[in-house]
Design a protein around this motif. Structure first.
Motif, PDB file in Angstrom:
ATOM      1  N   PHE A 196     -10.469 -54.542   9.142  1.00  0.00           N
ATOM      2  CA  PHE A 196      -9.521 -53.559   9.680  1.00  0.00           C
ATOM      3  C   PHE A 196     -10.124 -52.578  10.679  1.00  0.00           C
ATOM      4  CE2 PHE A 196      -7.657 -54.539   5.406  1.00  0.00           C
ATOM      5  CZ  PHE A 196      -6.544 -55.236   5.876  1.00  0.00           C
ATOM      6  N   SER A 197     -11.450 -52.543  10.800  1.00  0.00           N
ATOM      7  CA  SER A 197     -12.042 -51.604  11.757  1.00  0.00           C
ATOM      8  C   SER A 197     -12.974 -52.288  12.744  1.00  0.00           C
ATOM      9  CB  SER A 197     -12.795 -50.485  11.024  1.00  0.00           C
ATOM     10  OG  SER A 197     -13.272 -49.535  11.952  1.00  0.00           O
ATOM     11  N   LEU A 198     -14.029 -52.922  12.245  1.00  0.00           N
ATOM     12  CA  LEU A 198     -15.084 -53.398  13.136  1.00  0.00           C
ATOM     13  C   LEU A 198     -14.603 -54.422  14.157  1.00  0.00           C
ATOM     14  CD1 LEU A 198     -18.098 -53.018  13.733  1.00  0.00           C
ATOM     15  CD2 LEU A 198     -18.544 -54.992  12.244  1.00  0.00           C
ATOM     16  N   GLN A 199     -13.786 -55.374  13.737  1.00  0.00           N
ATOM     17  CA  GLN A 199     -13.370 -56.419  14.677  1.00  0.00           C
ATOM     18  C   GLN A 199     -12.545 -55.836  15.825  1.00  0.00           C
ATOM     19  OE1 GLN A 199     -10.301 -59.281  14.076  1.00  0.00           O
ATOM     20  NE2 GLN A 199      -9.604 -58.392  12.125  1.00  0.00           N
ATOM     21  N   TYR A 200     -11.814 -54.764  15.551  1.00  0.00           N
ATOM     22  CA  TYR A 200     -10.994 -54.153  16.604  1.00  0.00           C
ATOM     23  C   TYR A 200     -11.868 -53.340  17.562  1.00  0.00           C
ATOM     24  CZ  TYR A 200      -6.971 -55.848  14.093  1.00  0.00           C
ATOM     25  OH  TYR A 200      -6.052 -56.681  13.501  1.00  0.00           O
ATOM     26  N   MET A 201     -12.890 -52.685  17.044  1.00  0.00           N
ATOM     27  CA  MET A 201     -13.808 -51.981  17.942  1.00  0.00           C
ATOM     28  C   MET A 201     -14.589 -52.967  18.797  1.00  0.00           C
ATOM     29  SD  MET A 201     -15.155 -48.623  15.878  1.00  0.00           S
ATOM     30  CE  MET A 201     -15.927 -49.461  14.485  1.00  0.00           C
ATOM     31  N   GLU A 202     -14.893 -54.133  18.255  1.00  0.00           N
ATOM     32  CA  GLU A 202     -15.560 -55.169  19.042  1.00  0.00           C
ATOM     33  C   GLU A 202     -14.675 -55.611  20.205  1.00  0.00           C
ATOM     34  OE1 GLU A 202     -18.184 -59.211  18.360  1.00  0.00           O
ATOM     35  OE2 GLU A 202     -16.808 -58.568  16.780  1.00  0.00           O
ATOM     36  N   ARG A 203     -13.374 -55.742  19.945  1.00  0.00           N
ATOM     37  CA  ARG A 203     -12.436 -56.107  21.014  1.00  0.00           C
ATOM     38  C   ARG A 203     -12.371 -55.030  22.093  1.00  0.00           C
ATOM     39  NH1 ARG A 203      -6.991 -57.894  18.069  1.00  0.00           N
ATOM     40  NH2 ARG A 203      -6.153 -57.050  20.011  1.00  0.00           N
ATOM     41  N   ILE A 204     -12.416 -53.772  21.660  1.00  0.00           N
ATOM     42  CA  ILE A 204     -12.383 -52.680  22.638  1.00  0.00           C
ATOM     43  C   ILE A 204     -13.624 -52.713  23.513  1.00  0.00           C
ATOM     44  CG2 ILE A 204     -12.473 -50.162  22.916  1.00  0.00           C
ATOM     45  CD1 ILE A 204     -10.790 -50.031  20.282  1.00  0.00           C
ATOM     46  N   VAL A 205     -14.793 -52.829  22.897  1.00  0.00           N
ATOM     47  CA  VAL A 205     -16.046 -52.864  23.660  1.00  0.00           C
ATOM     48  C   VAL A 205     -16.008 -54.006  24.683  1.00  0.00           C
ATOM     49  CG1 VAL A 205     -18.533 -53.300  23.486  1.00  0.00           C
ATOM     50  CG2 VAL A 205     -17.443 -51.695  21.911  1.00  0.00           C
ATOM     51  N   ALA A 206     -15.512 -55.169  24.264  1.00  0.00           N
ATOM     52  CA  ALA A 206     -15.440 -56.319  25.172  1.00  0.00           C
ATOM     53  C   ALA A 206     -14.473 -56.057  26.326  1.00  0.00           C
ATOM     54  CB  ALA A 206     -15.004 -57.563  24.400  1.00  0.00           C
ATOM     55  N   GLY A 207     -13.447 -55.222  26.095  1.00  0.00           N
ATOM     56  CA  GLY A 207     -12.431 -54.986  27.116  1.00  0.00           C
ATOM     57  C   GLY A 207     -12.702 -53.797  28.021  1.00  0.00           C
ATOM     58  N   LEU A 208     -13.799 -53.089  27.792  1.00  0.00           N
ATOM     59  CA  LEU A 208     -14.086 -51.896  28.590  1.00  0.00           C
ATOM     60  C   LEU A 208     -14.620 -52.235  29.977  1.00  0.00           C
ATOM     61  CD1 LEU A 208     -15.841 -49.579  25.958  1.00  0.00           C
ATOM     62  CD2 LEU A 208     -13.550 -49.286  26.957  1.00  0.00           C
ATOM     63  N   THR A 209     -14.269 -51.417  30.950  1.00  0.00           N
ATOM     64  CA  THR A 209     -14.869 -51.492  32.284  1.00  0.00           C
ATOM     65  C   THR A 209     -16.356 -51.180  32.146  1.00  0.00           C
ATOM     66  OG1 THR A 209     -12.821 -50.751  33.306  1.00  0.00           O
ATOM     67  CG2 THR A 209     -14.845 -50.495  34.604  1.00  0.00           C
ATOM     68  N   LYS A 210     -17.202 -52.040  32.675  1.00  0.00           N
ATOM     69  CA  LYS A 210     -18.645 -51.879  32.454  1.00  0.00           C
ATOM     70  C   LYS A 210     -19.357 -51.188  33.611  1.00  0.00           C
ATOM     71  CE  LYS A 210     -18.682 -54.023  28.435  1.00  0.00           C
ATOM     72  NZ  LYS A 210     -17.276 -54.363  28.244  1.00  0.00           N
ATOM     73  N   GLU A 211     -18.703 -51.053  34.760  1.00  0.00           N
ATOM     74  CA  GLU A 211     -19.367 -50.428  35.899  1.00  0.00           C
ATOM     75  C   GLU A 211     -18.353 -49.648  36.724  1.00  0.00           C
ATOM     76  OE1 GLU A 211     -21.673 -52.068  39.765  1.00  0.00           O
ATOM     77  OE2 GLU A 211     -22.509 -52.733  37.847  1.00  0.00           O
ATOM     78  N   ALA A 212     -18.764 -48.469  37.196  1.00  0.00           N
ATOM     79  CA  ALA A 212     -17.936 -47.643  38.075  1.00  0.00           C
ATOM     80  C   ALA A 212     -18.857 -46.795  38.940  1.00  0.00           C
ATOM     81  CB  ALA A 212     -17.004 -46.747  37.255  1.00  0.00           C
ATOM     82  N   ASP A 213     -18.439 -46.487  40.136  1.00  0.00           N
ATOM     83  CA  ASP A 213     -19.255 -45.695  41.076  1.00  0.00           C
ATOM     84  C   ASP A 213     -20.636 -46.327  41.288  1.00  0.00           C
ATOM     85  OD1 ASP A 213     -17.180 -43.842  41.102  1.00  0.00           O
ATOM     86  OD2 ASP A 213     -18.082 -42.633  39.512  1.00  0.00           O
ATOM     87  N   GLY A 214     -20.726 -47.661  41.165  1.00  0.00           N
ATOM     88  CA  GLY A 214     -22.012 -48.328  41.345  1.00  0.00           C
ATOM     89  C   GLY A 214     -22.972 -48.144  40.194  1.00  0.00           C
ATOM     90  N   ARG A 215     -22.489 -47.625  39.056  1.00  0.00           N
ATOM     91  CA  ARG A 215     -23.330 -47.378  37.885  1.00  0.00           C
ATOM     92  C   ARG A 215     -22.772 -48.084  36.654  1.00  0.00           C
ATOM     93  NH1 ARG A 215     -26.753 -43.137  36.501  1.00  0.00           N
ATOM     94  NH2 ARG A 215     -27.426 -41.776  38.191  1.00  0.00           N
ATOM     95  N   ARG A 216     -23.653 -48.428  35.755  1.00  0.00           N
ATOM     96  CA  ARG A 216     -23.247 -48.939  34.444  1.00  0.00           C
ATOM     97  C   ARG A 216     -22.559 -47.816  33.681  1.00  0.00           C
ATOM     98  NH1 ARG A 216     -22.156 -51.236  30.259  1.00  0.00           N
ATOM     99  NH2 ARG A 216     -23.470 -52.436  28.865  1.00  0.00           N
ATOM    100  N   VAL A 217     -21.475 -48.123  32.973  1.00  0.00           N
ATOM    101  CA  VAL A 217     -20.774 -47.144  32.138  1.00  0.00           C
ATOM    102  C   VAL A 217     -21.045 -47.501  30.673  1.00  0.00           C
ATOM    103  CG1 VAL A 217     -18.550 -46.100  31.556  1.00  0.00           C
ATOM    104  CG2 VAL A 217     -18.976 -46.900  33.893  1.00  0.00           C
ATOM    105  N   PRO A 218     -22.012 -46.852  30.044  1.00  0.00           N
ATOM    106  CA  PRO A 218     -22.354 -47.211  28.660  1.00  0.00           C
ATOM    107  C   PRO A 218     -21.316 -46.696  27.667  1.00  0.00           C
ATOM    108  CG  PRO A 218     -23.769 -45.420  29.424  1.00  0.00           C
ATOM    109  CD  PRO A 218     -22.906 -45.821  30.587  1.00  0.00           C
ATOM    110  N   ASN A 219     -21.322 -47.290  26.482  1.00  0.00           N
ATOM    111  CA  ASN A 219     -20.378 -46.902  25.435  1.00  0.00           C
ATOM    112  C   ASN A 219     -21.087 -46.695  24.103  1.00  0.00           C
ATOM    113  OD1 ASN A 219     -20.231 -49.630  23.909  1.00  0.00           O
ATOM    114  ND2 ASN A 219     -19.842 -50.181  26.051  1.00  0.00           N
TER     115      ASN A 219
END
Length: 356
Positions: free
Chosen positions: A222-245
């Protein structure tokens, strides 16, 4: 956007060498600061403060004007998402957040929809843009959201809870309905965080405040698998930089290796786990954030400094540590004690690296 003058926090999250351990505090803009209380009074209510981009910007910057922190975090609330879903968020005096229309029947659950971050949540996106401009490259800006499970707890219970009776009953009688809530909320969180990144957030954090109330199997379901989906769906780069989470489950030390395996850049730790042991368990797979007990800030300056050094000694002079509290700062914390913590972390971590 102005170039970033202090990227220590971002480099630490990506496990790159830094001259010292960067530090920010969960709930760093809050009631322990007199200037925050004045702005909140001017706003009229907590919700009005959240929904005013200019005031949210003002309070986001207040702790940075007092303390040499290494990151700003968007001033908002995790419950803006379910509020935008039509559940009727309000704050009862002395009782915390409540919802007028908690999800208690199948029809309401099936009618749930993900809000448009540029519609019902536009005020948050506008606040991110305004804060980023006001920071002018001073330090990075962190965006955030609650985890699907934590948001669902509030959405089903209607308020904070001691025993989570309603949502756990739903989990064990109609798991299909709970998964529907979590699916929709996951979709909403991905869109919400990506909108924050597009507006200027340079890192994002997922707060799984109530993940620790679940059993071992239920946490994964009920928690971890959904956070894994969010991490996979996040934008990983903006302004020429990596966007960490960063992913933070309060009470999640038992599942540290599993959390570190979902693809996140950093894992937040509460104060119930030794950060040195945590580092041994995950190696260099993720950065670690934490993890001093917020109550230590009620102590003497000597005690605060000693406990900060203890955390830094435990982690060691390695890359990949962001110093933080193990949960949010208390409203009763003396601001001068925060100064002791910040100064100790910066000074002592420099010494550790120079002597390594």
């Amino acid at each position: 956007m102005s170039p970033l003058r202090n990227d220590t926090f971002l480099r630490a999250l990506m496990r790159q060498p830094t001259d010292y351990t960067p530090l920010w505090l969960m709930r760093q803009a809050g009631r322990y600061l007199p200037e925050y209380c004045e702005t909140r009074k001017r706003a009229g209510s907590f919700l009005q403060l959240c929904k005013s981009p200019s005031m949210a910007c003002e309070v986001t910057l207040q702790p940075l004007d007092r303390f040499p922190l290494d990151a700003a975090i968007l001033f908002s609330d995790i419950l803006t998402v379910p509020d935008a879903m039509g559940l009727g968020l309000y704050f009862a005096e002395g009782e915390g957040p409540r919802f007028e229309r908690p999800l208690r029947d199948e029809a309401a659950i099936k009618a749930l929809h993900a809000p448009d971050p540029h519609g019902e949540l536009r005020y948050v996106v506008d606040a991110v843009s305004e804060i980023r401009r006001a920071l002018d490259g001073r330090v990075p800006l962190i965006g955030f959201s609650g985890s699907p499970w934590t948001l669902a707890c509030y959405m089903v219970e209607g308020a904070s809870s001691r025993d989570y009776q309603h949502i756990k009953t739903l989990a064990y009688t109609r798991p299909d309905l709970l998964h529907h809530i979590l699916d929709i909320t996951t979709e909403a969180v991905i869109a919400y965080l990506n909108a924050q990144i597009a507006a200027g957030a340079q890192a994002v954090m997922i707060f799984d405040s109530w993940g620790g109330v679940l059993s071992h199997a239920a946490y994964r379901e009920f928690s971890l698998q959904y956070m894994e989906r969010i991490v996979a769906g996040l934008t990983k780069e903006a302004d020429g930089r990596r966007v960490p989470n960063i992913v933070f489950t309060k009470g999640g030390g038992l599942w540290l290796e599993s959390i570190a395996a979902i693809g996140c850049d950093g894992v937040g730790l509460d104060w119930t786990i030794d950060i040195g042991d945590a580092r041994k368990r995950v190696g260099d797979k993720v950065a670690l954030q934490g993890n001093i007990d917020p109550s230590i800030l009620f102590g003497t300056p000597d005690t605060i400094a000693m406990e900060a050094r203890r955390v830094l000694d435990s982690f060691g002079p390695h890359a990949g540590h962001v110093f933080n509290l193990g949960h949010g700062i208390s409203q009763f914390t003396p601001p001068e004690n925060v100064s002791v913590l910040v100064d100790t972390v910066h000074q002592y971590s420099r010494q550790l690296r120079q002597s390594a």
